[in-house]
Write a protein that holds these residues in place. Structure first.
Motif, PDB file in Angstrom:
ATOM      1  N   ARG A  87      49.245  24.789  36.472  1.00  0.00           N
ATOM      2  CA  ARG A  87      50.272  25.642  37.057  1.00  0.00           C
ATOM      3  C   ARG A  87      50.704  26.628  35.974  1.00  0.00           C
ATOM      4  O   ARG A  87      51.053  26.223  34.861  1.00  0.00           O
ATOM      5  N   ALA A  88      50.665  27.910  36.292  1.00  0.00           N
ATOM      6  CA  ALA A  88      51.075  28.934  35.330  1.00  0.00           C
ATOM      7  C   ALA A  88      52.530  28.686  34.940  1.00  0.00           C
ATOM      8  O   ALA A  88      53.379  28.482  35.807  1.00  0.00           O
ATOM      9  N   ASP A  89      52.795  28.686  33.639  1.00  0.00           N
ATOM     10  CA  ASP A  89      54.136  28.333  33.165  1.00  0.00           C
ATOM     11  C   ASP A  89      54.578  29.084  31.918  1.00  0.00           C
ATOM     12  O   ASP A  89      55.510  28.673  31.235  1.00  0.00           O
ATOM     13  N   ALA A  90      53.927  30.200  31.610  1.00  0.00           N
ATOM     14  CA  ALA A  90      54.311  30.960  30.415  1.00  0.00           C
ATOM     15  C   ALA A  90      55.711  31.542  30.598  1.00  0.00           C
ATOM     16  O   ALA A  90      56.079  31.956  31.697  1.00  0.00           O
ATOM     17  N   PRO A  91      56.502  31.589  29.521  1.00  0.00           N
ATOM     18  CA  PRO A  91      57.844  32.185  29.628  1.00  0.00           C
ATOM     19  C   PRO A  91      57.763  33.631  30.107  1.00  0.00           C
ATOM     20  O   PRO A  91      56.936  34.396  29.645  1.00  0.00           O
ATOM     21  N   GLY A  92      58.607  33.971  31.064  1.00  0.00           N
ATOM     22  CA  GLY A  92      58.650  35.336  31.560  1.00  0.00           C
ATOM     23  C   GLY A  92      57.489  35.730  32.453  1.00  0.00           C
ATOM     24  O   GLY A  92      57.348  36.897  32.805  1.00  0.00           O
ATOM     25  N   SER A  93      56.662  34.772  32.831  1.00  0.00           N
ATOM     26  CA  SER A  93      55.485  35.065  33.638  1.00  0.00           C
ATOM     27  C   SER A  93      55.866  35.554  35.024  1.00  0.00           C
ATOM     28  O   SER A  93      56.817  35.079  35.633  1.00  0.00           O
ATOM     29  N   SER A  94      55.076  36.479  35.535  1.00  0.00           N
ATOM     30  CA  SER A  94      55.254  36.976  36.898  1.00  0.00           C
ATOM     31  C   SER A  94      54.573  36.063  37.904  1.00  0.00           C
ATOM     32  O   SER A  94      54.724  36.252  39.114  1.00  0.00           O
ATOM     33  N   VAL A  95      53.803  35.089  37.428  1.00  0.00           N
ATOM     34  CA  VAL A  95      53.032  34.213  38.319  1.00  0.00           C
ATOM     35  C   VAL A  95      53.383  32.738  38.118  1.00  0.00           C
ATOM     36  O   VAL A  95      52.591  31.855  38.432  1.00  0.00           O
ATOM     37  N   THR A  96      54.582  32.465  37.617  1.00  0.00           N
ATOM     38  CA  THR A  96      54.997  31.081  37.377  1.00  0.00           C
ATOM     39  C   THR A  96      54.797  30.238  38.631  1.00  0.00           C
ATOM     40  O   THR A  96      55.180  30.640  39.721  1.00  0.00           O
ATOM     41  N   ALA A  98      51.947  29.530  40.026  1.00  0.00           N
ATOM     42  CA  ALA A  98      50.651  29.787  40.659  1.00  0.00           C
ATOM     43  C   ALA A  98      49.592  28.887  40.035  1.00  0.00           C
ATOM     44  O   ALA A  98      49.710  28.457  38.886  1.00  0.00           O
ATOM     45  N   VAL A  99      48.534  28.607  40.800  1.00  0.00           N
ATOM     46  CA  VAL A  99      47.398  27.874  40.260  1.00  0.00           C
ATOM     47  C   VAL A  99      46.649  28.830  39.331  1.00  0.00           C
ATOM     48  O   VAL A  99      46.283  29.939  39.725  1.00  0.00           O
ATOM     49  N   GLU A 100      46.442  28.378  38.116  1.00  0.00           N
ATOM     50  CA  GLU A 100      45.775  29.197  37.093  1.00  0.00           C
ATOM     51  C   GLU A 100      44.487  28.523  36.662  1.00  0.00           C
ATOM     52  O   GLU A 100      44.468  27.322  36.397  1.00  0.00           O
ATOM     53  N   VAL A 101      43.406  29.276  36.587  1.00  0.00           N
ATOM     54  CA  VAL A 101      42.163  28.789  36.020  1.00  0.00           C
ATOM     55  C   VAL A 101      42.078  29.326  34.594  1.00  0.00           C
ATOM     56  O   VAL A 101      42.455  30.467  34.330  1.00  0.00           O
ATOM     57  N   GLY A 102      41.629  28.497  33.692  1.00  0.00           N
ATOM     58  CA  GLY A 102      41.507  28.918  32.302  1.00  0.00           C
ATOM     59  C   GLY A 102      40.356  28.219  31.612  1.00  0.00           C
ATOM     60  O   GLY A 102      39.875  27.180  32.077  1.00  0.00           O
ATOM     61  N   VAL A 135      44.222  31.834  43.250  1.00  0.00           N
ATOM     62  CA  VAL A 135      44.154  31.370  41.864  1.00  0.00           C
ATOM     63  C   VAL A 135      44.248  32.588  40.966  1.00  0.00           C
ATOM     64  O   VAL A 135      43.624  33.617  41.238  1.00  0.00           O
ATOM     65  N   VAL A 136      45.024  32.463  39.899  1.00  0.00           N
ATOM     66  CA  VAL A 136      45.149  33.537  38.921  1.00  0.00           C
ATOM     67  C   VAL A 136      44.444  33.159  37.633  1.00  0.00           C
ATOM     68  O   VAL A 136      44.197  31.976  37.368  1.00  0.00           O
ATOM     69  N   ALA A 137      44.137  34.157  36.839  1.00  0.00           N
ATOM     70  CA  ALA A 137      43.616  33.975  35.482  1.00  0.00           C
ATOM     71  C   ALA A 137      44.323  34.989  34.604  1.00  0.00           C
ATOM     72  O   ALA A 137      44.605  36.111  35.043  1.00  0.00           O
ATOM     73  N   LEU A 138      44.621  34.585  33.375  1.00  0.00           N
ATOM     74  CA  LEU A 138      45.432  35.397  32.464  1.00  0.00           C
ATOM     75  C   LEU A 138      44.688  35.651  31.164  1.00  0.00           C
ATOM     76  O   LEU A 138      44.006  34.775  30.638  1.00  0.00           O
ATOM     77  N   THR A 139      44.856  36.844  30.636  1.00  0.00           N
ATOM     78  CA  THR A 139      44.319  37.176  29.319  1.00  0.00           C
ATOM     79  C   THR A 139      45.096  38.385  28.809  1.00  0.00           C
ATOM     80  O   THR A 139      46.153  38.715  29.320  1.00  0.00           O
ATOM     81  N   ILE A 140      44.560  39.034  27.793  1.00  0.00           N
ATOM     82  CA  ILE A 140      45.116  40.305  27.331  1.00  0.00           C
ATOM     83  C   ILE A 140      44.034  41.370  27.511  1.00  0.00           C
ATOM     84  O   ILE A 140      42.842  41.050  27.559  1.00  0.00           O
ATOM     85  N   ALA A 141      44.451  42.610  27.625  1.00  0.00           N
ATOM     86  CA  ALA A 141      43.512  43.695  27.926  1.00  0.00           C
ATOM     87  C   ALA A 141      42.380  43.777  26.905  1.00  0.00           C
ATOM     88  O   ALA A 141      41.246  44.099  27.255  1.00  0.00           O
ATOM     89  N   GLU A 142      42.663  43.470  25.659  1.00  0.00           N
ATOM     90  CA  GLU A 142      41.646  43.577  24.607  1.00  0.00           C
ATOM     91  C   GLU A 142      40.561  42.500  24.702  1.00  0.00           C
ATOM     92  O   GLU A 142      39.498  42.638  24.125  1.00  0.00           O
ATOM     93  N   ASN A 143      40.820  41.413  25.417  1.00  0.00           N
ATOM     94  CA  ASN A 143      39.874  40.302  25.505  1.00  0.00           C
ATOM     95  C   ASN A 143      38.849  40.572  26.612  1.00  0.00           C
ATOM     96  O   ASN A 143      38.871  39.957  27.674  1.00  0.00           O
ATOM     97  N   THR A 175      50.262  40.382  28.773  1.00  0.00           N
ATOM     98  CA  THR A 175      49.342  39.584  29.569  1.00  0.00           C
ATOM     99  C   THR A 175      48.890  40.365  30.791  1.00  0.00           C
ATOM    100  O   THR A 175      49.711  40.960  31.487  1.00  0.00           O
ATOM    101  N   VAL A 176      47.576  40.353  31.036  1.00  0.00           N
ATOM    102  CA  VAL A 176      47.033  40.962  32.241  1.00  0.00           C
ATOM    103  C   VAL A 176      46.619  39.848  33.192  1.00  0.00           C
ATOM    104  O   VAL A 176      46.195  38.770  32.765  1.00  0.00           O
ATOM    105  N   VAL A 177      46.771  40.125  34.480  1.00  0.00           N
ATOM    106  CA  VAL A 177      46.563  39.117  35.509  1.00  0.00           C
ATOM    107  C   VAL A 177      45.409  39.531  36.415  1.00  0.00           C
ATOM    108  O   VAL A 177      45.330  40.681  36.858  1.00  0.00           O
TER     109      VAL A 177
END
Length: 187
Positions: A87-96, A98-102, A135-143, A175-177
């Motif tokens: 479950r997405a749980d990063a502080p300040g996340s817009s997708v808290t 949500a099911v996240e794949v990583g 399902v969401v996935a999170l990273t940064i634009a540079e990755n 973070t990009v979603v």
């Protein structure tokens, strides 16, 4: 007395996704706590950081019954990293919530299709076993490696959901979603 849930184990063509064992953690960190792997994840972890990472994964699994599973190569038993759902749980996340794949694989496993194989299995589980609608996935634009895989999995960029992660300074802050729906995955 209720019996314990059976240990999670899923086999793909070349991989085993399974619950963690005590002996996996040193092997996992030896392969993944390197400058190349941790480049977009805040840098190499010290002992305290590794303990915190382990505690997050184990806490997530205890709370939800699953988290990021060990990715083991079938032919030699090597721990390649992790992949799974949380479950997405990063502080300040817009997708808290949500099911996240990583995923996080060691460098010598890159470019061989292992991350796609493991992430595809995790997405199948998300939709078919755990009943996720998206399902969401999170990273940064540079990755580029990470979001490149997200695109190959059929996920789409969701710029309206991007958010700054207050735990990090630039370049890791923004973070990009990406996301994919059940219909898109099965379409």
């Amino acid at each position: 007395m209720p019996s314990a849930a059976p240990a999670f184990r899923l086999e793909t063509e070349r991989l085993i996704l399974r619950d963690w064992r005590e002996e996996d953690w040193p092997r996992f960190f030896a392969g993944t706590n390197t400058p190349a792997v941790m480049r977009w994840l805040g840098g190499v972890l010290d002992a305290e950081g590794m303990a915190a990472q382990r505690a997050r994964v184990e806490g997530c699994a205890a709370l939800h019954g699953h988290c990021f599973w060990v990715v083991e190569r079938k032919d030699d038993g090597e721990v390649l990293g992790f992949c799974g759902l949380k479950r997405a749980d990063a502080p300040g996340s817009s997708v808290t919530g949500a099911v996240e794949v990583g995923w996080r694989l060691r460098e010598d496993a890159w470019g061989k299709g292992y991350a796609r194989e493991a992430a595809s299995a995790a997405l199948d589980l998300a939709f078919d076993r755990f009943g996720a609608h998206e399902v969401v996935a999170l990273t940064i634009a540079e990755n580029e490696g990470s979001w490149g895989l997200m695109k190959r999995l059929g996920m789409r960029r969701r710029e309206e959901l991007d958010y700054p992660d207050p735990r990090y300074d630039p370049p890791w802050r923004d973070t990009v979603v990406y996301s994919i729906s059940r219909d898109e995955w099965h379409g």
